[in-house]
Design a protein around this motif. Structure first.
Motif, short mmCIF file in Angstrom:
data_model
loop_
_atom_site.label_atom_id
_atom_site.label_comp_id
_atom_site.label_asym_id
_atom_site.label_seq_id
_atom_site.Cartn_x
_atom_site.Cartn_y
_atom_site.Cartn_z
N PHE A 1 10.99 -7.63 -0.99
CA PHE A 1 10.06 -6.53 -0.75
C PHE A 1 9.37 -6.60 0.60
N GLU B 1 6.86 6.56 3.40
CA GLU B 1 6.71 6.82 4.83
C GLU B 1 7.74 6.02 5.62
N LYS C 1 10.83 -7.36 3.18
CA LYS C 1 11.80 -6.82 4.15
C LYS C 1 11.98 -5.32 3.93
N LEU C 2 11.81 -4.91 2.68
CA LEU C 2 12.07 -3.52 2.31
C LEU C 2 10.90 -2.60 2.67
N PHE C 3 9.69 -3.08 2.45
CA PHE C 3 8.50 -2.26 2.70
C PHE C 3 7.68 -2.84 3.85
N SER C 4 6.82 -1.97 4.40
CA SER C 4 5.95 -2.48 5.46
C SER C 4 4.69 -3.11 4.86
N TYR C 5 4.49 -2.99 3.56
CA TYR C 5 3.31 -3.45 2.82
C TYR C 5 2.07 -2.64 3.21
N LYS C 6 1.88 -2.36 4.54
CA LYS C 6 0.75 -1.51 4.93
C LYS C 6 1.29 -0.13 5.26
N SER C 7 0.64 0.89 4.73
CA SER C 7 1.10 2.25 5.01
C SER C 7 0.76 2.62 6.46
N PRO C 8 1.75 3.13 7.23
CA PRO C 8 1.46 3.54 8.61
C PRO C 8 0.38 4.63 8.67
N ILE D 1 5.33 -2.19 12.87
CA ILE D 1 5.96 -1.66 11.65
C ILE D 1 7.14 -0.78 12.04
N THR E 1 0.82 -1.22 0.00
CA THR E 1 0.00 0.00 0.00
C THR E 1 0.85 1.26 0.00
N GLU E 2 2.10 1.13 0.45
CA GLU E 2 3.00 2.28 0.48
C GLU E 2 3.38 2.76 -0.90
#
Lengths: 402, 225
Positions: free
Chosen positions: B5, A366, B7-14, B69, A318-319
């Protein structure tokens, strides 16, 4: 001939493995930002990887086949063929082990490690082209850096020319066709420069014409799309870049195919050259079918297994939105294609990490976990010695028993 | 090649998670407003308590996810401390809402004149408005991030933050007035009811205060960058 068929099977298997696993990371940004579905990504990648491999794969393949080990110093053609086969077996084995344990290792580094291992055990330290190897290793550091630098500037340009403007949609209508034009320019310019081998000015003119055509074709399409869309300003901008990202996702797979096909068919090419010439001629031309074997292996890997991996790797990050995704894809593809033209085997995935970092530095995300860079560097230190060790062992066994 | 990915991204936006938490706060505050109207009209309010508690549990899950996160991610666009502080203030908003809903089920006020009732309802409405504005502020924060801090979006966010500050000041003033009115009725109302209602008023003030804290943290984020 038996050795050629056997190497062909292993090379195809390695290519399959690249298609099944590696391509997912190359296409993850396009899938993750929902520019394309995993199924569409699989279809695009199957064709574009094949084309990239066949049209641009020669230079890197030659580097792996004859740019790391001085094969003429070994002397005996049969030993070289066993060596090439050993390198391929070692790289394939390491990639399989790493996939099982979820380690971010590079197929490129594996095959280079394999070639070094065979070289060291067959002819000693003197037959490695250390200066060429140093260039390759330097490119492993430089490619994520270059990817990051390009993505930083591409994203900053989008921010200043679109996102910070009073009317982002109006600005996107002008800037996004320019982005399409630049993408066309880079691909065609490099294609003419490398494949058609025309004069530099002719390549440049062809690139410029392609860029202008890309701009002129995409401009009315984007204008028409904006007229139909009544979402919020930023949503419209993102949707425009979603369309443009379809193009850059093709560009990424094309570049990936161009660079990574060599990992599968480099040793195969070496065996072919020896069989064909009966001697140690490094100047022999590669027949297109060698690259086709690799391209086909990658395409089959994507079609049968890769799209499932894409589903888990890229879906719903989603980011990641499309302006960010475009910046990452464009910079990754440009860096990898440039390396392919220069004959430098680099890791696409590590370049993606560099590009993500660049966008992150430009305040595009973010949260990003840059500690992954550490695990990538660790993987270099493990991959090359491991693949070298296994290749050396395989070489000793093959030469002992056959 | 393994999946890098995840590991690189949180997948969910904070920010999306913060927005979810703020949305739960708004739903709970809306329900509490209805509960207070019903309570002061001497109707049954038991149904609201369990519904608000469910929202509070869901908001808690989101907060934990957000915290995870930030524990895992090493490089963040916004200051980790600011984001976690916003999450904890939102948590305090929904916790207090839940506490008020539970309190309403514990005691019935016997005597209550219209003036006090009107003042408490006014306070309730302002409390709801501040929580609603918090949700808008968090949603706008997503736009700010999307536009990479464009001046236009930052100005819009500043405007929303200023509004919430004015309301919180009014809430304070109104809360003190209600307190005075309540204690002036210590001979006509049961003392327990006086203290009970004063407690509710103080908790409503706390919700507005926590909402203002969220707004102030967002302002720090915007102008610290």
């Amino acid at each position: 001939m038996f050795i050629m068929i056997f190497a062909g099977i292993i090379g195809f298997f390695m290519a399959f493995s690249i298609g099944a696993n590696d391509v997912a990371n190359a296409m993850a940004t396009a899938v993750g930002s929902k520019a394309i579905t995993p199924r569409q990504a699989a279809i695009i990648a199957s064709f574009a990887e094949f084309l990239g491999a066949v049209l641009f794969g020669t230079a890197v393949t030659k580097t792996i086949a004859s740019g790391i080990v001085n094969i003429e110093a070994i002397g005996e053609p049969t030993l070289i063929m066993y060596g090439a086969l050993s390198a391929l077996i070692a790289a394939t084995a390491w990639v399989m082990v790493a996939t099982v344990f979820g380690m971010p290792v590079s197929t490129t580094h594996s095959i280079i490690g394999g070639m070094i291992g065979f070289g060291l055990v067959s002819g000693g330290i003197h037959i490695i082209y250390w200066s060429r190897l140093a260039q390759i290793v330097l490119s492993w550091f430089l490619s994520p850096f270059l990817g990051g630098l390009i993505s930083f500037f591409v994203f900053k340009s989008i921010v200043h020319s679109i996102l910070h403007r009073n009317n982002p949609v109006k600005c996107a209508r002008l800037v996004s066709p320019i982005a399409v034009g630049v993408t066309f320019f880079v691909i065609i310019y490099m294609f003419f420069l490398k494949n058609v081998e025309t004069a530099h000015i002719t390549s440049l003119s062809s690139g410029i014409i392609a860029g202008i055509l890309g701009f002129l074709i995409s401009r009315p399409l984007i204008t028409r799309f904006i007229a139909k869309n009544d979402n919020s300003q930023y949503d419209v901008v993102e949707t425009i870049f979603r369309k443009v990202q379809v193009l850059t996702s093709i560009y990424v797979s094309f570049s990936h195919g161009a660079n990574d096909v060599a990992n599968a068919v480099g040793p195969l090419a070496l065996i072919y050259i020896i069989l064909q010439t009966g001697a140690l001629s490094t100047g022999a031309e590669l027949p297109p079918y060698i690259l086709m074997i690799g391209g086909l292996g990658i395409a089959v890997g994507i079609a049968t297994y890769g799209y499932k991996v894409m589903n888990t790797v890229g879906y719903q990050i989603t980011e990641l939105n499309n302006t960010r995704g475009f910046s990452i894809d464009f910079s990754t593809a440009t860096t990898v294609l440039l390396a392919s033209v220069l004959g430098l085997p680099i890791s696409t995935t590590h370049t993606v990490v560099g590009s993500v970092t660049g966008v992150g530095m430009a305040r595009g995300f973010e949260v990003v976990n840059f500690s992954i860079i550490k695990s990538i560097i660790y993987s270099w230190f493990i991959t090359v010695p491991f693949a070298a060790g296994v290749a050396a062992l395989a070489y000793i066994l093959l030469t002992h028993f056959f | 090649m393994a999946n890098i990915f995840n590991k690189l991204f949180s997948y969910k936006s904070p920010l999306v998670l913060l927005s979810q938490e703020a949305s739960y706060c708004k739903q709970a505050a809306e329900m509490l407003t209805k509960a207070l109207y019903d309570y002061l009209d001497k109707n049954d309010v038991t149904k609201y308590s369990s519904a608000i508690h469910t929202l509070e549990s869901e908001a808690d899950t989101v907060k934990v996810e957000l915290k995870k996160i930030y524990e895992r991610m090493k490089w963040t666009h916004f200051s980790k401390i600011d984001i976690v502080d916003i999450a904890y203030n939102l948590d305090a908003v929904i916790d207090t809402t839940d506490d008020i809903a539970k309190l309403l089920n514990m005691n019935r006020v016997d005597v209550l004149d219209d003036k006090i009732k009107k003042m408490i309802l006014e306070l309730t409405n302002i409390m709801f408005k501040t929580v609603q504005e918090v949700e808008e502020i968090i949603d706008e924060l997503q736009q700010v991030a999307e536009s990479v801090f464009s001046k236009r979006e930052v100005s819009e966010e500043d405007r929303l933050i200023e509004a919430i500050g004015n309301e919180e000041r009014y809430t304070d003033k109104l809360g003190i007035e209600i307190g005075k009115e309540l204690f002036s009725r210590k001979k006509t109302m049961h003392p327990v009811d006086v203290l009970f209602l004063n407690n509710i008023v103080r908790m409503l003030m706390k919700i507005s205060d926590r909402s203002k804290n969220v707004a102030e943290r967002v302002q720090l984020l915007l102008h610290h960058e």
